[in-house]
Scaffold this active site. Structure first.
Site, PDB file in Angstrom:
ATOM      1  N   GLY A  75       0.810  -1.209   0.000  1.00  8.99           N
ATOM      2  CA  GLY A  75       0.000   0.000   0.000  1.00  8.99           C
ATOM      3  C   GLY A  75       0.836   1.247   0.000  1.00  8.99           C
ATOM      4  N   TRP A 129       4.232  -2.525   3.081  1.00 10.47           N
ATOM      5  CA  TRP A 129       3.643  -3.843   2.923  1.00 10.47           C
ATOM      6  C   TRP A 129       2.565  -4.108   3.964  1.00 10.47           C
ATOM      7  CZ3 TRP A 129       3.960  -6.921  -1.102  1.00 10.47           C
ATOM      8  CH2 TRP A 129       5.007  -6.725  -1.999  1.00 10.47           C
ATOM      9  N   ASP A 145      -7.428   9.928   1.514  1.00 12.05           N
ATOM     10  CA  ASP A 145      -6.956   9.089   0.400  1.00 12.05           C
ATOM     11  C   ASP A 145      -8.028   8.100  -0.053  1.00 12.05           C
ATOM     12  OD1 ASP A 145      -5.120   8.244  -1.493  1.00 12.05           O
ATOM     13  OD2 ASP A 145      -4.179   6.779  -0.170  1.00 12.05           O
TER      14      ASP A 145
END
Length: 776
Positions: free
Chosen positions: A201, A205, A322
């Site tokens: 991501g 990890w 996000d």
């Protein structure tokens, strides 16, 4: 433990129901107040839901029907602050122009935990076996390797050497690493046994593990990009401080924060579904490499369902930052927001911002994150889910592509308006809250499903903003448009209620003009009275005052549109109603008003499109929209030779509508005047007989029908002479003698109703002229 939610058959598992996603009583969390960070209202442990049109009750902090949190205010109170004017959009109906405004909310329904809000159905997503999600070869592809600090390309191959998975960025000189730090069998913090890597991501990890201290439950460990990276460590420490307090059934739960061999890891629940990105990827693979976006109603349903979770974060004083298809999971019959790596407090101006190119709002790099920048990411996610946007991370990373490149924009105009508002370049022109966007998205979803279905609506969802339109079949005025519902909290309503509703219009206007109370509701009422009394200067000055107080008050544009209709300024009316449409795209009232303005102004194609949308979306609009469709189609070239499409429009009016009788009379009139032969005249007679018209109107229509039948008698008789059955019109055989006898009867019946002696004598003379002569 059985779920306590009314009507749910699920069981409580790992803290939440495995069907509806609601928490048990002992795990219920009290959300903070909405809109203002740090404000915590006093919440009742139970009681009726306060959202309009919802009959649910607050159970464990959330409504058991619509899913809204306890203490949530009705949509009409959820206005955001704005500071600038909105520009022009151009698609379909939008090409007639637009003006200023801002949104309020309209509320319909939402079934929490069930995708589609009752309007569409999405097949449940099977629970994924955790071990099957483990990557066999955990590597980050070269084209996905970017510096976590400056986003420069790193780790790429050259002619002389392969791409590096660890090293230093040539642009900012900071370290990068794409190597997993944990291996299968590692025990982290003496508690979590690593099983393998799940994905890579934005912050490093992500590993699958089991919690040896809690029944070997599956958990996810999210690591940092670099152990020694100070910025990433700071972000992780920030998460440690506040993410443990985030508890919502639609948000991944954070269990713990641990360190291991110099590395820091967040421990969270394992969500065993598929992300929307994975679903899109699977669709593309099934289409042999061709991008296959989600059906529009599915894309809307997915995003709509997760918006309460985004609202919850904002109410807690947090920003997500996000949002994208990667972070929205479909699990069974619900969704869940994952990856809280970018979450930050609203007042945090110092920590590193984590976002994704193509989704991040343009102002974030200079002004930081806000609620409206989160709104932007939601709009971009919706865009990518329902359309192929080539260059969305390059050419169009902060703008929408040309309309002609996105086919769904032409088919679903309201989706374009919804996305355009959510992704406006100026943050002040966007939806100011997730609740505001959710209520408009609900209306757009309902409309999209209705357009796909294509048949007249049989149900209605009351609006929080408008009354239903008045059913009018012929002459349409500004008074017949949907009326604005008052703002319940406006103190001026007391004064307005004191004015006698039977007061003469001029006296009412003077009372409002001289009123010492000048709230917005009083100003709007004054404008309506000024329109009715033909005082345009008062309308202009009062609208100016409203917009000075709030440049985004869309009701001011609505009033200007009504005034323009009253003065036959069709172009201005189109511009004003189009502006309102752009601000509240989930509402039908501005579409209906725009259809009327376009019809009057000769924009018949746009008017027909908008009337159709209204007719298929809401039962309260069917009759008025059907009459509009009939008028528009009758005006269009060629309709006089083929009345079928006009009749199809009139047939949309339901028998339960007050306009049913008038629709049958109009149908009879169209068939009589523009019909093609005896079959249409027979249908006209059946229509007027079923219309329930008064005797005088019925006889007038029947006279015209049989007068048109008489010249066609010879043709009918020639067919009968060849052995065919003599056709009938109602109970009358179509023969010369029978038709003349029917005309005589109608004229004599009309004569008995006529009060003018001269006219009565003329009718009797006409009847006598049709009577068969007798020789005495």
């Amino acid at each position: 433990m059985k779920c306590t939610r009314i009507g749910c058959s699920g069981q409580i598992s790992d803290g939440y129901c495995n069907v509806c996603g609601m928490p048990p009583r002992e795990a219920a969390q009290t959300p903070s107040g909405r809109g203002i960070p740090g404000h915590v209202p006093t919440l009742k442990p139970s009681g009726p839901c306060q959202m309009p049109d919802c009959r649910g009750r607050i159970v464990d902090g959330y409504c058991d029907t619509c899913g809204s949190p306890a203490g949530a205010t009705p949509p009409s109170a959820a206005l955001g602050a704005t500071t600038s004017r909105i520009g022009t959009v151009s698609l379909g109906s939008a090409r007639v122009g637009t003006d200023v405004t801002r949104s309020r909310l309209a509320d319909t329904r939402r079934a929490a935990g069930h995708l589609g809000a009752g309007y569409t159905t999405i097949p449940p997503e099977p629970v994924v076996d955790p071990q099957s999600a483990i990557l066999k070869n955990p590597e980050v592809p070269e084209d996905k390797r970017f510096c976590p600090h400056c986003e420069a390309k790193v780790g790429r191959s050259t002619k002389d050497s392969p791409g590096r998975v660890e090293g230093y960025c040539p642009s900012c000189r900071k370290p990068f690493s794409f190597t997993p730090k944990l291996s299968k069998g590692d025990i982290v913090a003496g508690q979590y046994e690593v099983k393998g890597c799940l994905a890579h991501g934005g912050m490093g990890w992500i590993y699958l593990a089991t919690d040896r201290n809690v029944s070997d439950r599956w958990v996810v460990l999210k690591g940092l990009l670099n152990v020694g990276d100070e910025a990433s460590m700071q972000a992780a420490m920030t998460e440690q401080r506040f993410l443990a307090t985030v508890q919502h059934p639609l948000i991944v739960e954070i269990y713990n924060f641990v360190t291991h061999e110099g590395g820091a890891y967040i421990v969270m629940e394992f969500v065993g579904g598929r992300s929307i990105k994975q679903i899109l990827k699977a669709r593309m693979e099934a289409a042999k490499g061709v991008y296959d976006p989600l059906p529009v109603e599915h894309a809307l349903a997915y995003v709509l369902e997760i918006l309460p979770a985004m609202s919850y974060l904002h109410n807690q004083g947090l920003l997500y930052c996000d949002f994208k298809p990667d972070n929205l999971m479909h699990l069974q019959d619900s969704v869940k927001l994952i990856d809280l790596g970018g979450v930050r407090p609203i007042d945090d101006d110092d920590s590193v911002i984590f976002g994704t190119v193509g989704y991040q709002a343009p102002e974030v790099s200079t002004q930081g994150c806000t609620i409206t920048s989160d709104v932007y990411t939601v709009g971009r996610t919706l865009l990518i889910c329902c359309a192929e946007v080539k260059g969305y991370q390059t050419t169009y990373k902060t703008s929408l592509p040309p309309i002609e490149e996105i086919p769904i924009f032409a088919q679903y105009d309201s989706i374009y308006r919804l996305i355009a508002k959510a992704c406006a370049t100026n943050a002040s022109d966007r939806f100011q809250s997730m609740d505001e966007m959710r209520h408009q998205m609900l209306g757009v979803l309902r409309e999209a499903v209705a357009i796909t279905r294509g048949t007249a609506a049989t149900t209605s969802a009351p609006s929080d903003l408008f009354e239903a339109p008045t059913v009018v079949s012929d002459v349409f005025t500004w008074k017949h448009l949907p009326k604005l519902k008052p703002e319940p909290s406006d103190p001026g309503l007391v004064m307005l209620a004191s004015i006698d509703p039977s007061m003469e219009p001029r006296a009412r206007y003077q009372a409002l003009l001289n009123s010492p109370t000048k709230t917005q509701e009083v100003q709007l009422a004054l404008c309506l009275a000024a329109i009715e009394n033909g005082v345009p200067d008062t309308v202009t000055s009062t609208v100016s005052e409203i917009l000075t107080q709030d440049p985004w008050e869309w009701r001011a544009a609505w009033i200007e549109g009504l005034a323009a209709l009253n003065t036959a300024d069709w172009t201005k009316a189109q511009s004003c109603f189009n502006a309102v449409y752009g601000q509240i795209p989930g509402e039908l009232a501005p579409k209906f008003a725009l259809a009327v303005a376009c019809e009057m102004g000769g924009e018949l194609e746009i008017a027909e499109q908008l009337y159709h949308i209204c007719s298929v979306t809401d039962g309260a609009y069917v009759a008025g929209a059907a009459f509009g469709l009939a008028r528009v189609r009758a005006k269009k070239t060629g309709s006089s030779n083929d009345p079928r499409r006009v009749l199809d429009a009139l047939d949309l009016v339901p028998t339960t509508s007050g306009g049913w009788s008038q629709s049958r009379r109009l149908a009879a009139s169209y068939l009589t005047q523009a019909g093609q032969g005896l079959p249409d005249l027979v249908r006209a007679y059946e229509a007027i007989r079923s219309a329930g018209a008064n005797t005088e109107d019925r006889l007038k229509q029947e006279l015209e029908i049989f007068q048109r039948v008489l010249p066609l008698v010879s043709l009918a008789n020639r067919k009968a002479a060849r052995g065919a059955t003599i056709p009938m019109i109602g109970e009358v055989p179509i023969t010369k003698a029978d038709v003349r006898a029917k005309l005589e009867t109608i004229l004599r019946q009309q004569a008995t109703l006529e009060h003018d002696p001269a006219k009565r004598a003329a009718l009797i003379d006409q009847a006598n002229s049709l009577r068969k002569w007798s020789i005495l």
